[in-house]
Write a protein that holds these residues in place. Structure first.
Motif, PDB file in Angstrom:
ATOM      1  N   LEU A 344      32.581  31.871  39.015  1.00 53.15           N
ATOM      2  CA  LEU A 344      32.295  33.181  38.424  1.00 53.15           C
ATOM      3  C   LEU A 344      33.584  34.006  38.515  1.00 53.15           C
ATOM      4  N   LEU A 345      34.018  34.560  37.397  1.00 50.66           N
ATOM      5  CA  LEU A 345      35.301  35.271  37.368  1.00 50.66           C
ATOM      6  C   LEU A 345      35.267  36.526  38.240  1.00 50.66           C
ATOM      7  N   PRO A 346      36.328  36.771  39.023  1.00 48.07           N
ATOM      8  CA  PRO A 346      36.344  37.945  39.909  1.00 48.07           C
ATOM      9  C   PRO A 346      36.515  39.253  39.122  1.00 48.07           C
ATOM     10  N   ALA A 347      35.935  40.335  39.642  1.00 41.92           N
ATOM     11  CA  ALA A 347      36.139  41.650  39.039  1.00 41.92           C
ATOM     12  C   ALA A 347      37.383  42.312  39.637  1.00 41.92           C
ATOM     13  N   PHE A 348      38.030  41.617  40.597  1.00 45.53           N
ATOM     14  CA  PHE A 348      39.241  42.144  41.234  1.00 45.53           C
ATOM     15  C   PHE A 348      40.475  41.479  40.613  1.00 45.53           C
ATOM     16  N   PRO A 349      41.410  42.242  40.067  1.00 39.85           N
ATOM     17  CA  PRO A 349      42.553  41.635  39.378  1.00 39.85           C
ATOM     18  C   PRO A 349      43.362  40.677  40.255  1.00 39.85           C
ATOM     19  N   GLU A 350      43.542  41.024  41.553  1.00 37.94           N
ATOM     20  CA  GLU A 350      44.433  40.200  42.396  1.00 37.94           C
ATOM     21  C   GLU A 350      43.819  38.832  42.717  1.00 37.94           C
ATOM     22  N   LYS A 351      42.494  38.688  42.561  1.00 35.64           N
ATOM     23  CA  LYS A 351      41.850  37.428  42.932  1.00 35.64           C
ATOM     24  C   LYS A 351      42.134  36.295  41.940  1.00 35.64           C
TER      25      LYS A 351
END
Lengths: 420, 312
Positions: A344-351
């Motif tokens: 599942l794609l993260p909602a946090f850019p750095e992840k």
């Protein structure tokens, strides 16, 4: 003597019962609604970790319906009945604004320490926006999503074809592979033609790729020519035999299953499909490539912004505990756990560039720009009506009951009624 | 001046009237009648009169839960919106069409089933039990079962067609075939109810009539048209009333089979009401649609009741 004894025992018993019920009162039961297509099995593991850290909280999972609308129908019923049985629910990115307008969710502003706007900055901008209504944080991101083009790496390599940049290239590539493979079960392209939420994105992908918007400044900005072209593009896939004849019956998870069974060359789908393509039941394990979706000729590639958000029910009797739990679910740690274990794609850019994440899902590093440029479906409290108009038209055109021209005309006049 | 006989009639009439009035005005009986009627009246007003009034009132309001605005009186606005709503007309037409096809269809099949079940079998109960099964099955189950029957790839209908050399049909990919599949399912589901009522009617026809007809030299067809059918009329009318009203409210079977698709070509009025209230949360417009359906059902009932009175 005996009387005193009895009284003592009775008092002791009463004290025990009281203390037991005090302990019971401390125990909080949270009931969480999770969409069945988004790996409730993996979410369960994340819930277990929370229970281990917070022994006084017990989380029960509830799941049902296999499409976004089926789930919305269920949740709408629960909410209109002011039912307190659900504490936390997962919502498709198009719904937090509607649920907030209906007063069904509690804002997080009080539990977020400090400035809410600054707090939301940690997420990708699209999700900070989707979950904030008039300065109120109405939900917190569960995961990000966008639509991608999945393709059979093995088949493309075998026939010396590069992943397509335009839909025309995709048609040519599909025809070449289908002719050479001579497999009657092999489809060139699978996408969502059933009258479900995914069909709204189906319509919007080429429409956006032509640089057109559906809604601008809250007003309908319908471009009929672009709409006709978009509907014609999809219908042509059916007429040319690239997509199967009954594509009007295909929902999101059908696309996933058929690709996973090895019957599809190209598939339009969300990020969750990747995890299952690489799973033990997959016939295409290690044979799958992912790229951004093709563009129309002379247009820009466009993707549909997806993603799901955690909301806390306004009728919950454990709002504070539920909000604390949602903050855990929407933390960078949980986001990473879900990226690694459920794709599942993260909602946090750095992840997206986190080494643990890219080790488990290598293509996530390239997925970030796609998610960042993905377009959001129109935000309006009457979104359900907008969605219904678009998806039934797409469905009717693909089934051949309406022509693309008639479909676009009907779509326009019906949208005008809703978005006056 | 009135003649003696006329006076007699008037007096007799007046006596009758007096009797009737006294019975009504007799305090003890009136109280008793009121007491006996009260629970029913109360229950009916609670579960029927109040909701219907509330529905009509809501239909005059702008009430949408997604707008975040409080309800406001809108007069006939919701009804005006209906006039140029193509989906309202399409779903209403679909509902009427389903009624016109499935009610006579179920009547014919039901009549056939009832006649067969009434034949002198040695073992009557297995026949009657199998007659009951479709009726006892919940509507949504029937819809889901038949959705699988008609599935283009995995369905038994296309499998049978392929075995006899006919190319399978993608049933739910075409407005007409999807409509046909739904109508077939509804007829299958509802004809057993028709058969049950008609069977009850058949059993009230005395055997002696057939014996007499045989003596007079009437053949089987003659017997059917001269005895069976005329004597079955009351049972048939009752069955038709029930069936027509439920047909106008058709929801479960198309909802589970096609969700109204392709497009909105198999959606019914009841489904459109459900969509407006449950999905769109537009309670005002949904209520106005429901009022229209209510009036439609009332009209049909009225027509049938007139028919019965004319017959009686």
């Amino acid at each position: 003597m005996t009387v005193t004894k009895t009284v003592t025992w009775l008092l002791a018993g009463a004290a025990l019962t009281l203390s037991a019920s005090a302990a019971m009162a401390q125990q909080t039961n949270l009931r969480v609604f999770v969409s069945s297509q988004h790996r409730p099995d993996v979410w369960r593991k994340a819930f277990d970790m929370y229970e281990a850290q917070n022994p006084n909280v017990k989380v029960t999972i509830e799941t049902g319906g296999n499409t976004s609308e089926a789930q919305a129908q269920y949740l709408n019923t629960i909410m209109t009945a002011k039912d307190s049985s659900l504490d936390v629910m997962i919502l498709d990115v198009i719904r937090p604004a509607q649920y907030a307008a209906a007063g069904w969710t509690v804002p997080f502003n009080e539990v977020i320490q400090g400035d809410a706007q600054a707090y939301m900055k940690r997420y990708l901008p699209a999700y900070a926006e989707a979950n904030t209504v008039d300065g109120k944080v109405v939900a917190l991101p569960a995961f990000a999503d966008a639509m991608f083009l999945y393709y059979r790496k093995d088949l493309l390599e075998k026939h010396g074809i590069q992943p397509p940049q335009t839909w025309e290239e995709l048609t040519a590539a599909s025809k070449k592979i289908m002719e050479a493979e001579k497999d009657p079960n092999l489809q060139g392209l699978s996408f969502q033609g059933k009258a479900i939420e995914g069909a709204v994105c189906t319509f919007l992908l080429p429409y956006w790729s032509m640089g057109k918007q559906l809604v601008s400044d809250g007003k309908l900005s319908f471009d009929k020519d672009a709409a006709v072209k978009s509907l014609t593009l999809w219908k042509d896939f059916v007429d040319q035999g690239v997509a199967k004849k009954n594509i009007a019956e295909v929902a999101t998870d059908d696309t996933r299953k058929e690709f996973q069974a090895g019957n599809v060359v190209f598939a339009v789908n969300w990020s969750y499909a990747w995890g299952q393509f690489q799973g033990p039941e997959s016939a295409v394990k290690d044979k799958v490539g992912v790229v951004k979706l093709p563009a129309v000729k002379g247009g820009e590639p466009a993707s549909c912004l997806g993603g799901w958000e955690w909301g806390v029910s306004a009728y919950s009797t454990n709002k504070t505990e539920a909000q604390k739990f949602v903050q855990y679910l929407s933390s960078p740690e949980t986001s990473e756990f879900m990226a690694v274990n459920a794709a599942l794609l993260p909602a946090f850019p750095e992840k997206y560039t986190d080494p643990d994440v890219t080790k488990a899902v290598p293509w996530f590093a390239e997925a970030k720009p796609v998610v960042e440029t993905a377009k959001a479906r129109p935000v309006t409290p009457r979104y359900n009506e907008v969605s219904e108009i678009i998806r039934t038209t797409v469905n009717a055109v693909l089934a051949g009951t309406t022509t693309p021209e008639q479909g676009a005309t009907q779509m326009e006049s019906r949208l005008r009624r809703v978005l006056r | 001046m009135a003649t003696a006989s006329e006076t007699g009639i008037i007096t007799a009439h007046r006596e009758g009237a007096t009797k009737w009035w006294t019975r009504f005005l007799d305090p003890s009986e009136r109280t008793l009648a009121a007491l006996l009627l009260a629970p029913t009246a109360l229950l009916l007003s609670l579960i029927i009169v109040y909701p219907v009034c509330r529905l009509v009132w809501t239909s005059f309001q702008n009430l949408s839960l997604t707008s975040g605005l409080p309800a406001e009186f809108a007069g006939l606005e919701n009804y005006r919106l209906m006039i140029d709503d193509p989906v309202f007309w399409e779903t209403t037409w679909n509902t009427v069409l389903i009624t016109l096809i499935t009610v006579p269809g179920a009547l014919l099949v039901g009549l056939g089933l009832a006649l067969m079940a009434n034949m002198p079998f040695r073992l009557k109960w297995p026949v009657r039990l199998s007659l009951l099964i479709p009726w006892a099955l919940p509507l949504s189950f029937a819809g889901l079962i038949f959705a699988w029957f008609f599935h283009s790839e995995y369905g038994v209908v296309n499998d049978v067609l392929r075995r006899v050399g006919i190319e399978g049909i993608i049933w739910f990919n075409s407005a007409n075939w999807a409509f046909a599949a739904i109508c077939l399912t509804i007829i299958w589901k509802t004809s057993s109810f028709m058969a049950l009522i008609i069977l009850a009617g058949l059993q009230t026809i005395p055997r002696s009539l057939y014996e007499a007809a045989e003596v007079d030299g009437a053949g089987r067809f003659r017997q059917f048209f001269e005895i069976t059918l005329p004597l079955l009329k009351p049972a048939i009318v009752v069955a038709l009333i029930f069936r027509t009203i439920t047909a106008l409210q058709t929801f479960d079977i198309p909802f589970t089979m096609t969700r109204g698709g392709p497009g909105t070509s198999t959606a019914t009025l009841a489904m459109y009401i459900h969509q407006n209230t449950v999905d769109f949360l537009d309670l005002g417009y949904g209520s106005a649609l429901a009022v229209v359906m209510f009036l439609l059902s009332m009209c049909v009932t009225f027509v049938y009741l007139r028919m019965i009175r004319a017959k009686g």
